[in-house]
Design an enzyme around this catalytic site. Structure first.
Site, PDB file in Angstrom:
ATOM      1  N   CYS A   1       0.465  -1.307   0.357  1.00 56.30           N
ATOM      2  CA  CYS A   1      -0.281   0.094  -0.036  1.00 56.30           C
ATOM      3  C   CYS A   1       0.767   1.704  -0.062  1.00 56.30           C
ATOM      4  O   CYS A   1      -0.264   2.298  -0.251  1.00 56.30           O
ATOM      5  CB  CYS A   1      -1.030   0.062   1.245  1.00 56.30           C
ATOM      6  SG  CYS A   1      -1.852  -1.520   1.171  1.00 56.30           S
TER       7      CYS A   1
ATOM      8  N   CYS B   1     -13.302   0.216   8.192  1.00 52.88           N
ATOM      9  CA  CYS B   1     -12.511  -0.580   7.362  1.00 52.88           C
ATOM     10  C   CYS B   1     -11.971   0.411   6.014  1.00 52.88           C
ATOM     11  O   CYS B   1     -13.174   1.118   5.556  1.00 52.88           O
ATOM     12  CB  CYS B   1     -12.791  -1.465   6.946  1.00 52.88           C
ATOM     13  SG  CYS B   1     -12.933  -2.955   8.014  1.00 52.88           S
TER      14      CYS B   1
ATOM     15  N   LYS C   1     -10.257   5.517   4.182  1.00 45.71           N
ATOM     16  CA  LYS C   1     -11.669   5.282   4.977  1.00 45.71           C
ATOM     17  C   LYS C   1     -12.158   6.147   3.806  1.00 45.71           C
ATOM     18  O   LYS C   1     -13.836   5.036   3.345  1.00 45.71           O
ATOM     19  CB  LYS C   1     -11.657   5.873   6.587  1.00 45.71           C
ATOM     20  CG  LYS C   1     -13.488   5.494   6.381  1.00 45.71           C
ATOM     21  CD  LYS C   1     -13.826   4.287   6.575  1.00 45.71           C
ATOM     22  CE  LYS C   1     -14.838   4.151   6.940  1.00 45.71           C
ATOM     23  NZ  LYS C   1     -15.672   3.648   4.837  1.00 45.71           N
TER      24      LYS C   1
ATOM     25  N   HIS D   1      -8.760   3.800  -0.835  1.00 42.30           N
ATOM     26  CA  HIS D   1      -7.777   3.274  -1.062  1.00 42.30           C
ATOM     27  C   HIS D   1      -7.184   2.497  -2.076  1.00 42.30           C
ATOM     28  O   HIS D   1      -6.708   1.104  -1.891  1.00 42.30           O
ATOM     29  CB  HIS D   1      -7.459   2.679   0.686  1.00 42.30           C
ATOM     30  CG  HIS D   1      -6.581   2.412   0.349  1.00 42.30           C
ATOM     31  ND1 HIS D   1      -5.071   2.297   0.332  1.00 42.30           N
ATOM     32  CD2 HIS D   1      -5.716   0.978   1.802  1.00 42.30           C
ATOM     33  CE1 HIS D   1      -3.540   2.127   0.254  1.00 42.30           C
ATOM     34  NE2 HIS D   1      -5.038   0.595   1.358  1.00 42.30           N
TER      35      HIS D   1
HETATM   36  N1  COA Z   1     -17.298   1.936   4.148  1.00 43.51           N
HETATM   37  C1  COA Z   1     -18.416   2.414   3.778  1.00 43.51           C
HETATM   38  N2  COA Z   1     -18.959   1.830   2.646  1.00 43.51           N
HETATM   39  C2  COA Z   1     -18.186   0.136   2.386  1.00 43.51           C
HETATM   40  C3  COA Z   1     -17.411   0.148   2.755  1.00 43.51           C
HETATM   41  C4  COA Z   1     -16.464   1.290   3.396  1.00 43.51           C
HETATM   42  N3  COA Z   1     -15.073   0.661   3.702  1.00 43.51           N
HETATM   43  N4  COA Z   1     -17.307  -1.055   2.935  1.00 43.51           N
HETATM   44  C5  COA Z   1     -17.950  -1.666   1.279  1.00 43.51           C
HETATM   45  N5  COA Z   1     -19.109  -0.628   1.982  1.00 43.51           N
HETATM   46  C6  COA Z   1     -20.086  -0.141   0.938  1.00 43.51           C
HETATM   47  C7  COA Z   1     -20.546  -0.932  -0.464  1.00 43.51           C
HETATM   48  O1  COA Z   1     -20.161   0.210  -0.731  1.00 43.51           O
HETATM   49  C8  COA Z   1     -21.779  -1.780  -0.441  1.00 43.51           C
HETATM   50  O2  COA Z   1     -22.319  -0.589  -0.480  1.00 43.51           O
HETATM   51  P1  COA Z   1     -24.119  -1.167  -1.385  1.00 43.51           P
HETATM   52  O3  COA Z   1     -24.396  -2.821  -0.462  1.00 43.51           O
HETATM   53  O4  COA Z   1     -25.130   0.418  -0.741  1.00 43.51           O
HETATM   54  O5  COA Z   1     -23.393  -1.637  -2.529  1.00 43.51           O
HETATM   55  C9  COA Z   1     -21.468  -2.466   1.513  1.00 43.51           C
HETATM   56  O6  COA Z   1     -20.813  -1.851   1.948  1.00 43.51           O
HETATM   57  C10 COA Z   1     -21.123  -3.478   0.598  1.00 43.51           C
HETATM   58  O7  COA Z   1     -20.141  -4.113   0.164  1.00 43.51           O
HETATM   59  P2  COA Z   1     -18.905  -5.400  -0.183  1.00 43.51           P
HETATM   60  O8  COA Z   1     -18.314  -4.983  -0.596  1.00 43.51           O
HETATM   61  O9  COA Z   1     -20.550  -6.487  -0.066  1.00 43.51           O
HETATM   62  O10 COA Z   1     -17.876  -5.772   1.078  1.00 43.51           O
HETATM   63  P3  COA Z   1     -17.779  -6.692   1.623  1.00 43.51           P
HETATM   64  O11 COA Z   1     -17.874  -7.084   3.233  1.00 43.51           O
HETATM   65  O12 COA Z   1     -16.923  -7.217   0.259  1.00 43.51           O
HETATM   66  O13 COA Z   1     -15.830  -5.756   1.809  1.00 43.51           O
HETATM   67  C11 COA Z   1     -14.550  -5.131   3.971  1.00 43.51           C
HETATM   68  C12 COA Z   1     -15.652  -4.827   3.170  1.00 43.51           C
HETATM   69  C13 COA Z   1     -14.529  -4.418   4.824  1.00 43.51           C
HETATM   70  C14 COA Z   1     -14.465  -6.420   4.030  1.00 43.51           C
HETATM   71  C15 COA Z   1     -13.632  -4.682   1.868  1.00 43.51           C
HETATM   72  O14 COA Z   1     -13.652  -3.120   2.373  1.00 43.51           O
HETATM   73  C16 COA Z   1     -12.033  -4.428   3.152  1.00 43.51           C
HETATM   74  O15 COA Z   1     -11.545  -5.664   3.021  1.00 43.51           O
HETATM   75  N6  COA Z   1     -11.769  -3.494   3.310  1.00 43.51           N
HETATM   76  C17 COA Z   1     -10.023  -3.091   3.849  1.00 43.51           C
HETATM   77  C18 COA Z   1      -8.680  -3.442   2.975  1.00 43.51           C
HETATM   78  C19 COA Z   1      -7.606  -3.323   2.977  1.00 43.51           C
HETATM   79  O16 COA Z   1      -7.454  -4.419   3.489  1.00 43.51           O
HETATM   80  N7  COA Z   1      -7.021  -2.763   2.755  1.00 43.51           N
HETATM   81  C20 COA Z   1      -5.467  -2.985   2.713  1.00 43.51           C
HETATM   82  C21 COA Z   1      -5.095  -1.716   4.084  1.00 43.51           C
HETATM   83  S1  COA Z   1      -3.549  -2.466   4.863  1.00 43.51           S
END
Ligand code: COA
Length: 383
Positions: A85, A206, A328, A332
């Site tokens: 990242c 997240c 956030k 990202h």
């Molecule tokens: N903040 C706000 N809304 C979010 C979101 C976030 N972080 N992540 C997803 N959403 C929303 C989506 O837009 C979606 O909305 P919708 O239903 O209206 O379309 C809903 O929440 C569900 O999203 P989805 O993509 O199905 O979520 P998910 O369960 O597949 O993934 C996380 C969610 C948190 C697990 C994923 O975003 C993630 O892994 N984040 C961390 C990424 C990371 O590790 N980066 C590197 C860091 S070192």
């Protein structure tokens, strides 16, 4: 060493961008930055592209050559820079060093990631942790940062509400950033009651999975006024590495690479925390935003939570953090983040940040991390 100035910046909209391919994203960012710099593409002498894992996300390697070719920049020397990242922060640093050393004059540093084409991004992101000791044991990034959060809560009494407040401030800022993935406000209750991801971190603690790209153009400081009335000067560009795994750390609530990179940056710029008007920190999870303000020296160790609650990181507070909305809420796209952070600070220092402008910002900082702190970069920029 020559002084370096940034003369142009651009960021694409961040989000789930089904209408854009990988190459279209990076082209839009690059062309935007070139236009903003008042140069011709043919003036560019080198290109550095931050990208973590196009191979896994879009099954494309050799991306620097692809981008040079697609943007009509052949035969420009170009290289992909990878540090998870922190790839964008490192691409920025490579560009700065190329100009500072006198090797090249006008250089573009960019970053890109197209993450939403795969069904599940988590295994691809997890390749940035130690495969043998972490990922293959089931420790994905949300769970690694959850362990850090638990320990921080235990050691310092950081509360669930304080973590959530870090996210809500980011969203307040993103509400004024049309390029953010989530340009709307959320409440502390919404954060705390959103889907549990890895206890104590919920969905709204997240950073999301994001498509996006950003680019900046730089040149020797002495030439910058030929191109722009508002050059932004590079005061410091530093990098440090740290242990890949959490279990090798004496204290998992401190990211040593951030501390080292920050100390060197303050020394290089001959500045202290009091001189920084605004900072873009690497808040891939709310807890990491709190660690960042501690490890960069803006608050005492352990005081991150209460300081966020008191409002010092809000726009208008003592040290406005993430005016863009941060990882956030701006989003990202891994390899693009370090460059997007720089673009935000550039717009803040030029006074071009619109409703999210930090009043009177003259000096800004960016902080970009790879993994859980195997890599950290810090940049200090000034008007
Ligand atoms: N903040 C706000 N809304 C979010 C979101 C976030 N972080 N992540 C997803 N959403 C929303 C989506 O837009 C979606 O909305 P919708 O239903 O209206 O379309 C809903 O929440 C569900 O999203 P989805 O993509 O199905 O979520 P998910 O369960 O597949 O993934 C996380 C969610 C948190 C697990 C994923 O975003 C993630 O892994 N984040 C961390 C990424 C990371 O590790 N980066 C590197 C860091 S070192």
């Amino acid at each position: 060493m020559r002084d370096v100035a940034i003369i142009g910046a651009h960021q694409t909209k961040f989000g789930e961008l089904w209408d854009f391919s990988f190459r279209q994203l990076i082209s839009e960012a690059g062309i935007g930055a070139i236009d903003d710099s008042n140069i011709e593409g043919g003036n560019l002498e080198a290109m550095y592209i931050g990208n973590m894992t196009a191979g896994l996300f879009v099954q494309q390697e050799h991306i620097a050559a692809l981008i040079a070719d697609h943007t009509g920049l052949n035969p420009i020397p170009c290289a992909r820079i990878e540090a998870a990242c922190a790839s964008g922060g490192l691409a920025l640093r490579q560009g700065i060093m190329a100009v500072a050393s006198g090797y090249h004059n006008i250089v573009i540093s960019a970053g890109v990631e197209k993450m939403t084409d795969v069904v599940d991004a988590t295994p691809a992101i997890a390749t940035a942790s130690d495969q043998e000791w972490e990922a293959k044991q089931g420790a994905t990034f949300p769970s690694l940062y959850a362990m850090i959060a638990k320990r921080h809560m235990y050691e310092y009494g950081t509360t669930r509400e304080q973590l959530a407040r870090f996210s809500t401030i980011n969203h307040e800022n993103a509400a004024n950033n049309p390029k953010a993935q989530f340009p709307f406000e959320i409440t502390i209750d919404q954060v705390m009651n959103s889907t549990m991801v890895a206890d104590p971190l919920t969905l709204l603690d997240c950073s999301p999975v994001t498509d996006g790209a950003a680019a900046v153009v730089m040149c020797p400081a002495e030439d910058a006024k030929k191109y722009t009335d508002t050059p932004i000067y590079v005061k410091a560009s530093t990098q440090a590495s740290g242990t890949m795994t959490l279990h090798d750390r004496k204290d998992i609530t401190t990211i040593d690479a951030t501390k080292v990179a920050a100390k060197k940056a303050y020394e290089m710029a001959k500045l202290s925390t009091n001189d920084i008007d605004t900072v873009e920190v690497h808040d891939c999870f709310s807890i990491n935003g709190i660690l960042a303000i501690e490890d960069l020296g803006f608050v005492e160790k352990g005081q991150g939570g209460p300081s966020v609650e008191e409002g010092i990181t809000e726009n208008g507070g003592k040290i406005p953090v993430n005016p863009s909305g941060g990882l956030k809420a701006r989003g990202h796209p891994l390899g693009a983040t370090g460059i997007a952070q720089a673009a935000e600070i550039i717009w803040q220092l030029r006074g071009e940040a619109g409703k999210r402008q930090v009043e009177g910002a003259e000096i800004g900082m960016t902080h970009n991390i790879g993994g859980t702190g195997g890599t950290a970069t810090v940049h200090i920029l000034s008007r």
